[in-house]
Structure formats: C-alpha cells, structure tokens
Design an enzyme around this catalytic site. Structure first.
Site, mmCIF file in Angstrom:
data_model
loop_
_atom_site.group_PDB
_atom_site.id
_atom_site.type_symbol
_atom_site.label_atom_id
_atom_site.label_comp_id
_atom_site.label_asym_id
_atom_site.label_seq_id
_atom_site.Cartn_x
_atom_site.Cartn_y
_atom_site.Cartn_z
ATOM 1 N N ASP A 163 -29.854 2.025 13.130
ATOM 2 C CA ASP A 163 -29.656 1.742 14.562
ATOM 3 C C ASP A 163 -29.461 3.009 15.394
ATOM 4 O OD1 ASP A 163 -29.826 -0.827 13.692
ATOM 5 O OD2 ASP A 163 -27.824 -1.440 14.331
ATOM 6 N N ASP A 186 -34.108 -0.294 11.262
ATOM 7 C CA ASP A 186 -34.118 -0.769 12.653
ATOM 8 C C ASP A 186 -33.665 0.333 13.612
ATOM 9 O OD1 ASP A 186 -34.676 -3.208 11.424
ATOM 10 O OD2 ASP A 186 -32.617 -3.932 11.566
#
Length: 326
Positions: A163, A186
């Site tokens: 992230d 991600d």
C-alpha cells in the site's frame, strides 16, 4: 485629550497589526534545511506559515537531508510546490504501519493513518523528492495518501512495501510524471483518477501492482502510459491488478511489461462477480510480460480507435491547464 488618546490607540493598533501580519504572505520561496541554513528545519514548519487559499504559487525548497516527519498539507492550502534539492537525497520518511497499537484504545492504527505524507489540499505539486514509509513488513504502510484535486508529482520516488500510494478520493485528478514507485502488494490503490506518465513501477514481491476502487460513475481510474514495469531479483509472479471495488478501472498502454507479469495479467480478487464489472484494459504494450494470449478473458485489449480516445483532456475532463506543458 480624549481625541488624542483615541488617535494614539488607533496608531498603536495599526502598528501591531502590521507586525502581526504573516511575513511569509508573499510568493517568495521558503527554504528548509536540516542543518539550519534555511528558514526552517522541518517541512511541516514551512507549511504552517503558508496562507490559506493562496492565489499565487509558493515554493517550499527542501535541501538534501532526511526529514522524519508525518507531513500533512491541509485542505485550506493551494498552489504550493514542495521541491527537493534532489530526489535521491531529499527524503521525507516515517515508519507507521497498520498493526501498530494506538495508546488510547489499544486498537490497531489501520491502513489510512499510516501515511508519511497526506495531501488534503488541491493544486499541490511535489517535485524531485522521496516520500518513504520505511516500516518493517508488519502490515499495510502508506507512504503517500492523497485527497486533493489536481495534484502533480514530478520526478519523485515513492517508496514502501504494501500500500505505498493511496489515491484516496474518487473523482480527484492526479498526474505522476517521471516517478519511481515501488512496493509489494496493492502498492498503488484507491478510487482517484490518476495518470502515470513515463514512470518506473517496481514490484518487490510476488503479488499485485494495483488495487483500484474506481467508482461506477467515474469514467477513468488508473492510466499508465509509457511506463516500465520492473521487478526485484527473484520476483516472478506479479498481476497487473485486482479490483478493490467492483468497477475498478486500470489501463496499461504503451508500457514495457517485464517477465514477472503473469500470463493471466489480472486477478478477480476471488470474486467471479468482479469479472462482470471490473474495467481492465491494455494497449500497445511490449516486453515479455505483454503477451496477451493467456490474458484473463474478462479483460480487454483496446483497438487503435479506442486507445486514441484515452487522452489527458478526456481523462481529466478537458481540464489540463494545471499540468505544465500540456
């Protein structure tokens, strides 16, 4: 006598008001340096003296150094440029991660409080600077968290693990040019509309590059153009993206995709229903990872005609005056 006293009182008040006025309320550049040779020793101190809703362009020039700060550009600030002396040696860093326990509640911090830099204001530029979350791999750890509109990141290094970059508000417009972005899982995620031009996207683990959550009523999410997808040694199985929310939009066009990109390309996040809604697109890519013969059948290859419609003007709704040279 009373009239003289009132006159003197007014004069004193006027002088006091002048002295109290913000001496930095002008377009002059502010200089930040850890060694004390600038006007400020932290970037946060320079941000604090900027006037709300400035009509002029204000540069905060940051000299080489390591700035351990949890920096917020608040929503009432506009037209600020944070410019580093050099991207490699001007570093904003912090080390929060999602599983740190908050003292008051003993609950985990959670992803969205872990940022190193949070940009709430609009019309903000970061140039030639590193934004890093150097937390250990103990959970999500955001380096850059954006909420404002018309944000520019030019020649920046955005470093982290899971992230790294959170583009946090649907419909806001972000432009990344000549940036280096790295992470594990991600590491580019969120609902914003963002264009990545000539960026290097480095995967540090076998996982997923993007996790868009584009709203259903927003035409474009993430557009990667002329970018290079690379990987650390030993990384061999990376997906281009998986949908954090059902209508995720991600397009890679004219990009160089390394051999670490898996033949399937895209993942449905374990939900077959996402295959009916996710907008996953490619066009004109090259490299070992660009072979589309094994791509997920629910992703799409754009035609030349379709790709011609994907322009900055169209993606950013005919409003590109905030991007230099466009």
């Amino acid at each position: 006598m009373k009239r003289v006293f009132i006159t003197l009182l007014v004069a004193v008040c006027a002088i006091t008001a002048v002295k109290a006025a913000n001496p930095y309320d002008n377009p002059d550049t502010l200089v930040v340096s850890r060694d004390g040779t600038g006007q400020f020793r932290t970037i946060g101190e320079a941000v604090e003296v900027c006037r709300a809703f400035m009509e002029y362009h204000k540069v905060i020039y940051v000299k080489n150094g390591i700035y351990k700060e949890k920096l917020i550009i608040p929503s009432w600030l506009t037209n600020i440029e944070v410019c580093g002396e050099s991207a490699e040696k001007t570093i904003i860093t912090y080390d929060d991660h999602a599983n740190i326990r908050l003292t008051a509640t003993n609950l985990p911090m959670g992803t969205f409080r872990t940022y190193t830099v949070k940009v709430e204001g609009s019309d903000i530029t970061f140039k030639n600077i590193t934004i890093e979350n150097n937390a250990a791999k103990l959970g999500q750890a955001v380096a850059l968290h954006t909420e404002g509109d018309r944000l520019l990141f030019v020649g920046c290094r955005l470093l982290g693990n899971q992230d790294t970059v959170y583009t946090g508000v649907g419909g806001t417009r972000l432009y990344f040019k000549d940036c280096y972005i790295e992470g594990t899982t991600d590491f580019i995620f969120g609902p914003s509309t963002a264009w990545f031009e000539n960026c290097t996207i480095q995967s540090k683990a076998n996982s997923y590059v993007t996790a868009a959550s584009t709203p259903k009523d927003v035409a474009y999410g993430y557009v990667f153009n002329n970018c290079r997808l690379t990987a650390a040694e030993g990384v061999t199985k990376v997906y281009l993206g998986r949908p954090w929310r059902p209508y995720a939009y991600t397009l890679f066009m004219n990009c160089e995709l390394g051999p670490h990109i898996v033949p399937q390309g895209w993942h449905n996040w374990g939900k077959t229903t996402n295959e009916q809604t996710a907008r996953y697109l490619e066009y004109g890519n090259t490299g070992e990872g660009a072979n589309v013969s094994g791509r997920a059948p629910w992703s799409k290859q754009l035609t030349k005609k379709d790709a011609a419609q994907v322009t900055l003007d169209n993606v950013f709704k005919m409003d590109t005056g905030w991007i230099p040279g466009v």
